[in-house]
Scaffold this motif. Sequence first.
Motif, mmCIF file in Angstrom:
data_model
loop_
_atom_site.group_PDB
_atom_site.id
_atom_site.type_symbol
_atom_site.label_atom_id
_atom_site.label_comp_id
_atom_site.label_asym_id
_atom_site.label_seq_id
_atom_site.Cartn_x
_atom_site.Cartn_y
_atom_site.Cartn_z
ATOM 1 N N ALA A 170 0.710 11.974 -9.926
ATOM 2 C CA ALA A 170 -0.029 13.224 -9.787
ATOM 3 C C ALA A 170 0.894 14.433 -9.967
ATOM 4 C CB ALA A 170 -0.721 13.274 -8.429
ATOM 5 N N ALA A 171 2.082 14.374 -9.393
ATOM 6 C CA ALA A 171 3.035 15.481 -9.554
ATOM 7 C C ALA A 171 3.464 15.617 -11.011
ATOM 8 C CB ALA A 171 4.247 15.245 -8.659
ATOM 9 N N TYR A 172 3.655 14.505 -11.685
ATOM 10 C CA TYR A 172 4.044 14.543 -13.097
ATOM 11 C C TYR A 172 2.927 15.154 -13.936
ATOM 12 C CZ TYR A 172 5.317 12.911 -17.752
ATOM 13 O OH TYR A 172 5.620 12.859 -19.074
ATOM 14 N N LEU A 173 1.676 14.762 -13.697
ATOM 15 C CA LEU A 173 0.564 15.310 -14.465
ATOM 16 C C LEU A 173 0.380 16.799 -14.203
ATOM 17 C CD1 LEU A 173 -2.065 12.443 -14.264
ATOM 18 C CD2 LEU A 173 -0.712 13.153 -16.229
ATOM 19 N N LEU A 174 0.593 17.242 -12.979
ATOM 20 C CA LEU A 174 0.477 18.674 -12.697
ATOM 21 C C LEU A 174 1.574 19.468 -13.386
ATOM 22 C CD1 LEU A 174 -0.518 18.747 -8.931
ATOM 23 C CD2 LEU A 174 -1.900 19.434 -10.884
ATOM 24 N N ALA A 175 2.756 18.899 -13.501
ATOM 25 C CA ALA A 175 3.871 19.617 -14.115
ATOM 26 C C ALA A 175 3.752 19.640 -15.629
ATOM 27 C CB ALA A 175 5.195 18.972 -13.705
ATOM 28 N N VAL A 176 3.207 18.615 -16.230
ATOM 29 C CA VAL A 176 3.168 18.506 -17.689
ATOM 30 C C VAL A 176 1.869 19.027 -18.263
ATOM 31 C CG1 VAL A 176 3.202 16.832 -19.580
ATOM 32 C CG2 VAL A 176 4.789 16.600 -17.697
ATOM 33 N N ALA A 177 0.776 18.949 -17.530
ATOM 34 C CA ALA A 177 -0.534 19.330 -18.051
ATOM 35 C C ALA A 177 -0.535 20.799 -18.446
ATOM 36 C CB ALA A 177 -1.604 19.068 -17.003
ATOM 37 N N PRO A 178 -1.163 21.142 -19.606
ATOM 38 C CA PRO A 178 -1.215 22.561 -20.002
ATOM 39 C C PRO A 178 -2.064 23.345 -19.005
ATOM 40 C CG PRO A 178 -2.552 21.212 -21.478
ATOM 41 C CD PRO A 178 -1.832 20.281 -20.548
ATOM 42 N N GLY A 179 -1.592 24.500 -18.643
ATOM 43 C CA GLY A 179 -2.311 25.344 -17.702
ATOM 44 C C GLY A 179 -2.126 24.902 -16.265
ATOM 45 N N GLY A 180 -1.207 23.988 -16.025
ATOM 46 C CA GLY A 180 -0.955 23.537 -14.660
ATOM 47 C C GLY A 180 -0.269 24.631 -13.858
ATOM 48 N N GLN A 181 -0.193 24.466 -12.580
ATOM 49 C CA GLN A 181 0.406 25.481 -11.725
ATOM 50 C C GLN A 181 1.906 25.581 -11.954
ATOM 51 O OE1 GLN A 181 -0.683 24.382 -7.808
ATOM 52 N NE2 GLN A 181 -2.824 24.930 -8.059
ATOM 53 N N VAL A 182 2.540 24.507 -12.379
ATOM 54 C CA VAL A 182 3.977 24.497 -12.532
ATOM 55 C C VAL A 182 4.377 24.941 -13.939
ATOM 56 C CG1 VAL A 182 6.036 23.061 -12.256
ATOM 57 C CG2 VAL A 182 4.061 22.651 -10.835
ATOM 58 N N ALA A 183 3.421 25.001 -14.890
ATOM 59 C CA ALA A 183 3.732 25.376 -16.280
ATOM 60 C C ALA A 183 4.204 26.829 -16.307
ATOM 61 C CB ALA A 183 2.509 25.198 -17.160
ATOM 62 N N PRO A 184 5.303 27.109 -17.001
ATOM 63 C CA PRO A 184 5.804 28.486 -17.042
ATOM 64 C C PRO A 184 4.922 29.373 -17.923
ATOM 65 C CG PRO A 184 7.116 27.089 -18.457
ATOM 66 C CD PRO A 184 6.147 26.192 -17.737
ATOM 67 N N ALA A 185 4.956 30.687 -17.657
ATOM 68 C CA ALA A 185 4.204 31.657 -18.451
ATOM 69 C C ALA A 185 4.857 31.777 -19.828
ATOM 70 C CB ALA A 185 4.196 33.000 -17.743
ATOM 71 N N VAL A 195 0.832 -1.200 0.000
ATOM 72 C CA VAL A 195 0.000 0.000 0.000
ATOM 73 C C VAL A 195 0.868 1.252 0.000
ATOM 74 C CG1 VAL A 195 -1.635 1.332 1.413
ATOM 75 C CG2 VAL A 195 -2.009 -1.098 1.015
ATOM 76 N N ALA A 196 1.955 1.243 0.752
ATOM 77 C CA ALA A 196 2.855 2.403 0.772
ATOM 78 C C ALA A 196 3.492 2.618 -0.599
ATOM 79 C CB ALA A 196 3.929 2.211 1.835
ATOM 80 N N GLY A 197 3.902 1.555 -1.258
ATOM 81 C CA GLY A 197 4.485 1.670 -2.598
ATOM 82 C C GLY A 197 3.475 2.181 -3.604
ATOM 83 N N PHE A 198 2.243 1.697 -3.527
ATOM 84 C CA PHE A 198 1.198 2.160 -4.434
ATOM 85 C C PHE A 198 0.903 3.641 -4.194
ATOM 86 C CE2 PHE A 198 -2.197 1.727 -7.310
ATOM 87 C CZ PHE A 198 -3.291 2.434 -6.812
ATOM 88 N N GLY A 199 0.861 4.055 -2.938
ATOM 89 C CA GLY A 199 0.624 5.460 -2.630
ATOM 90 C C GLY A 199 1.731 6.362 -3.157
ATOM 91 N N ALA A 200 2.965 5.904 -3.050
ATOM 92 C CA ALA A 200 4.087 6.691 -3.579
ATOM 93 C C ALA A 200 3.997 6.799 -5.094
ATOM 94 C CB ALA A 200 5.405 6.055 -3.162
#
Length: 127
Positions: A67-82, A56-61
């Motif tokens: 989730a962090a990868y999708l937030l960084a790559v998704a267009p309009g994400g918080q991490v996407a540069p202007a 369960v710990a491995g699956f959670g990690a």
Amino acid sequence: MRPLTPQDEDHRSPVEDRLRAAFAARAALVTYRDLRRDEPPRGRGWGVRRVRGIAVAGFGAAVAVAAAYLLAVAPGGQVAPAPVQPARPPGIGVPTTPPTPRPAAPSTPSVAETGDAAGPAGAPREG
């Protein structure tokens, strides 16, 4: 099953006598130690709970990384540069003198201003 009577004992076959003797001998071998529960194991082992907890710990990690990868790559994400503004040609900066006013171009009256219902170029209006 019904209990044996003296008449039934006379009609027993030799095979049945052998089986009865074998079962009686086997039953005599069973003691109270065979019927006792085994002692619980001692020390720490890899039980089902421990393996499940690690899984369960491995699956959670893995979910957190995804989730962090999708937030960084998704267009309009918080991490996407202007978006970067295009570079300006060198030498053009803020003007030091105010611009000179250009003469206004002559304006032609529009159809709405003249109130002419005939339409452009004097053509009759269809309708």
